[in-house]
Enzyme design. Structure first.
Site, short mmCIF file in Angstrom:
data_model
loop_
_atom_site.label_atom_id
_atom_site.label_comp_id
_atom_site.label_asym_id
_atom_site.label_seq_id
_atom_site.Cartn_x
_atom_site.Cartn_y
_atom_site.Cartn_z
N HIS A 181 0.88 -1.19 0.00
CA HIS A 181 0.00 0.00 0.00
C HIS A 181 0.91 1.23 0.00
CE1 HIS A 181 -3.49 2.37 0.62
NE2 HIS A 181 -3.83 2.05 1.84
N ASP A 227 2.92 5.56 -7.21
CA ASP A 227 4.16 5.60 -6.46
C ASP A 227 5.40 5.27 -7.27
OD1 ASP A 227 3.22 6.56 -4.08
OD2 ASP A 227 2.37 4.62 -3.56
N HIS A 287 -2.01 -2.66 -9.57
CA HIS A 287 -3.00 -2.08 -8.66
C HIS A 287 -4.23 -2.97 -8.66
CE1 HIS A 287 -5.64 0.84 -6.75
NE2 HIS A 287 -4.53 1.42 -6.34
N1 CMC Z 1 5.40 -7.21 -10.18
C1 CMC Z 1 5.28 -8.44 -10.70
N2 CMC Z 1 4.14 -9.15 -10.76
C2 CMC Z 1 3.05 -8.58 -10.25
C3 CMC Z 1 3.07 -7.29 -9.68
C4 CMC Z 1 4.31 -6.60 -9.65
N3 CMC Z 1 4.39 -5.38 -9.14
N4 CMC Z 1 1.84 -6.95 -9.24
C5 CMC Z 1 1.05 -8.01 -9.51
N5 CMC Z 1 1.78 -8.99 -10.12
C6 CMC Z 1 1.27 -10.27 -10.63
C7 CMC Z 1 0.94 -11.21 -9.47
O1 CMC Z 1 2.07 -12.01 -9.13
C8 CMC Z 1 -0.19 -12.02 -10.08
O2 CMC Z 1 0.37 -12.95 -10.99
P1 CMC Z 1 -0.35 -14.40 -11.22
O3 CMC Z 1 -1.72 -14.08 -11.74
O4 CMC Z 1 0.54 -15.09 -12.20
O5 CMC Z 1 -0.37 -15.05 -9.86
C9 CMC Z 1 -0.95 -11.00 -10.91
O6 CMC Z 1 0.02 -10.01 -11.27
C10 CMC Z 1 -2.11 -10.33 -10.17
O7 CMC Z 1 -1.57 -9.70 -9.02
P2 CMC Z 1 -2.21 -9.77 -7.55
O8 CMC Z 1 -1.11 -9.70 -6.54
O9 CMC Z 1 -3.17 -10.91 -7.46
O10 CMC Z 1 -3.04 -8.42 -7.56
P3 CMC Z 1 -3.62 -7.69 -6.31
O11 CMC Z 1 -4.72 -6.85 -6.82
O12 CMC Z 1 -3.93 -8.64 -5.21
O13 CMC Z 1 -2.41 -6.76 -5.79
C11 CMC Z 1 -0.89 -4.96 -5.62
C12 CMC Z 1 -2.23 -5.43 -6.16
C13 CMC Z 1 -0.81 -3.42 -5.72
C14 CMC Z 1 -0.78 -5.30 -4.09
C15 CMC Z 1 0.26 -5.64 -6.40
O14 CMC Z 1 0.16 -5.29 -7.76
C16 CMC Z 1 1.64 -5.25 -5.86
O15 CMC Z 1 2.09 -5.84 -4.87
N6 CMC Z 1 2.31 -4.23 -6.50
C17 CMC Z 1 3.59 -3.76 -6.01
C18 CMC Z 1 3.38 -2.89 -4.78
C19 CMC Z 1 2.83 -1.51 -5.13
O16 CMC Z 1 3.34 -0.83 -6.02
N7 CMC Z 1 1.82 -1.07 -4.35
C20 CMC Z 1 1.28 0.28 -4.47
C21 CMC Z 1 -0.12 0.33 -4.93
S1 CMC Z 1 -0.57 2.01 -5.41
C22 CMC Z 1 -0.48 2.94 -3.97
C23 CMC Z 1 -1.64 2.68 -3.10
O17 CMC Z 1 -2.77 3.02 -3.48
O18 CMC Z 1 -1.44 2.13 -2.01
#
Ligand code: CMC
Length: 429
Positions: free
Chosen positions: A266, A367, A309
């Protein structure tokens, strides 16, 4: 509000269940499942993948189109024409202020920028190297001890006073956390400066010499505050609502929001992006590709921080404005060749052309570029999430105020129990 009905049939249940379907002003229709509990059924949605936890009129996101509206106004237009204080008013009260309303609101905020002298003592309990998020989280919760006078959460005016106090004092507390870290004296707020200027002044001025706020930095800071101001029912806002649903005081609720924001998935992502860019180090093609490959490797926990996201499955509209701001600030500072900016741009370019990221609809989020701007302005990495918290306070408190302005229930999710069946405690011999 119920236009249509959904009919649910469940194997083994000899009747079907009708559930009302509601249409919001924008966005997907929602099925009201509240009646299911009475039928002995719960819904199951860990991580809230398809659950609306409340009604809200504050912010709307269309993740597919990359759209973000605050009280109906697109974030791109707000970032161009408005400012953070005006956005605070709009988020809290529902409409843009007229000139008098703006002047009065600005004056109210200025009236509350100082903190009680006793609060200074809180800081001394921390080690000098304490993470400033830990200080912010604790000191914000501690504010409740100072304002018994206006904490009747059922009174609208008390809620607004708490909101104003929080908006006004968060930059002061954040700057104090930084000054405490580096062993410099605290600066009192200066009410002749605007919100962003005053924050930069409290961060960087010292008694040793005159400090002039760089207008480029102040403009960028105001933008950063605006771009992080609200984002509907994200993890920290939902935490604030959940804490608020118990009747907890607003300072405790915001402290809970700060705790939820801290995680790298987050608000902690801006700090994690800079750490990642540091770790990547050199901008050679093969080195950048190595990190892209690591991010794609399912056996490697590394993720491309600042990418992806839960809601945006298209470009994050905040990231567009942030990228422009980043270019503007670094150009003005003569840092257009900044090596980390180069790495970030190349990473983005490679990722946007890579099937892994395309198929999963992973784009840069707000970010990805904010840390580079903050770093260029001389703000240390451990303050990035603190600045996010300062900005998001208005979103949190607006949602808290909205919830308490209507009827609400304590948030109490249920579960799918997977533990032992009842069993007897063994008799001692
Ligand atoms: N790098 C590589 N792979 C990724 C990433 C990433 N940054 N984000 C998602 N994936 C992959 C994930 O491994 C999954 O792959 P698979 O379907 O093969 O298992 C797929 O994409 C879907 O991802 P998810 O984790 O199920 O998606 P989510 O909606 O649960 O998580 C997230 C969203 C923001 C937590 C995640 O994208 C992440 O950890 N990003 C990096 C951290 C980040 O930049 N966070 C800031 C968010 S914006 C600021 C805010 O509003 O807080």
């Amino acid at each position: 509000m119920a236009d249509r009905k959904a009919t649910l049939t469940v194997d083994g249940l000899d009747k079907s269940i009708e559930l009302p379907v509601y249409s919001g002003a924008l966005g997907p229709d929602v099925i009201d499942v509240r009646g299911l509990g009475g039928e002995g059924l719960f819904t199951y949605d860990p991580g809230f993948m398809a659950t609306s936890s409340c009604q809200s009129a504050i912010t709307y996101i269309d993740g597919g189109q990359g759209m973000l509206l605050h009280r109906g106004y697109p974030i791109g237009q707000l970032a161009q024409h408005s400012n953070f204080v005006e956005l605070c008013y709009t988020l809290l009260f529902g409409d843009l202020p007229d000139d008098d309303q703006y002047a009065e609101f600005q004056a109210r905020i200025r009236n509350h920028t100082m903190v009680h002298d006793q609060l200074n003592n809180f800081f001394k309990g921390f080690r000098r190297d304490a993470h400033p998020m830990s200080i912010l989280c604790s000191v914000t919760g501690g504010l409740a001890a100072f304002y018994h006078d206006h904490m009747n959460i059922a009174r609208e005016e008390d809620r607004v006073i708490s909101a104003v106090r929080l908006i006004a004092k968060m930059p002061t507390i954040a700057a104090m956390a930084y000054k405490y870290n580096i062993g410099q004296p605290f600066n009192s707020p200066r009410n002749d400066l605007n919100y962003a200027e005053n924050f930069l002044y409290m961060m960087f001025a010292t008694p040793a010499e005159e400090y002039r706020v760089n207008p480029v930095y102040a403009k960028a800071m105001d933008r950063i505050f605006m771009l992080h101001a609200d984002h509907e029912q994200n993890a920290s806002t939902s935490t604030v609502r959940m804490a608020g649903s118990t009747g907890a005081n607003p300072f405790a609720c915001i402290s809970a929001g700060i705790a939820a924001l801290w995680g790298p998935a987050h608000g902690g992502a801006n700090e994690a992006v800079l750490k990642m860019l540091d770790e990547i180090g050199d901008d050679s093609e093969e080195n950048i590709q190595r990190f892209i490959d690591k991010a794609k490797d399912k056996n490697d926990p590394f993720k491309l921080m600042g990418f992806g996201h839960r809601v945006y499955r298209n470009f994050d509209p905040r990231a567009r404005v942030m990228k422009e701001t980043c270019d503007e600030v670094l150009d003005e500072l003569g840092l257009a060749d900044d090596p980390q900016l180069k790495i970030a741009k190349r990473l983005e370019q490679i990722a946007l052309e890579d099937d892994y990221f395309i198929e999963r609809k992973l784009y840069p989020n707000v970010d990805f570029y904010s840390g580079i701007v903050l770093k260029a302005m001389g703000i240390p990495t451990n303050m990035f999430t603190v600045i996010f918290a300062v900005s998001r306070t208005i979103g949190w408190i607006s949602h808290w105020h909205e919830m308490l302005s209507d009827s609400y229930k304590i948030s109490r999710p249920r579960q799918l129990y997977t533990g032992h069946d009842q069993r007897d405690y063994p008799q001692k011999k």
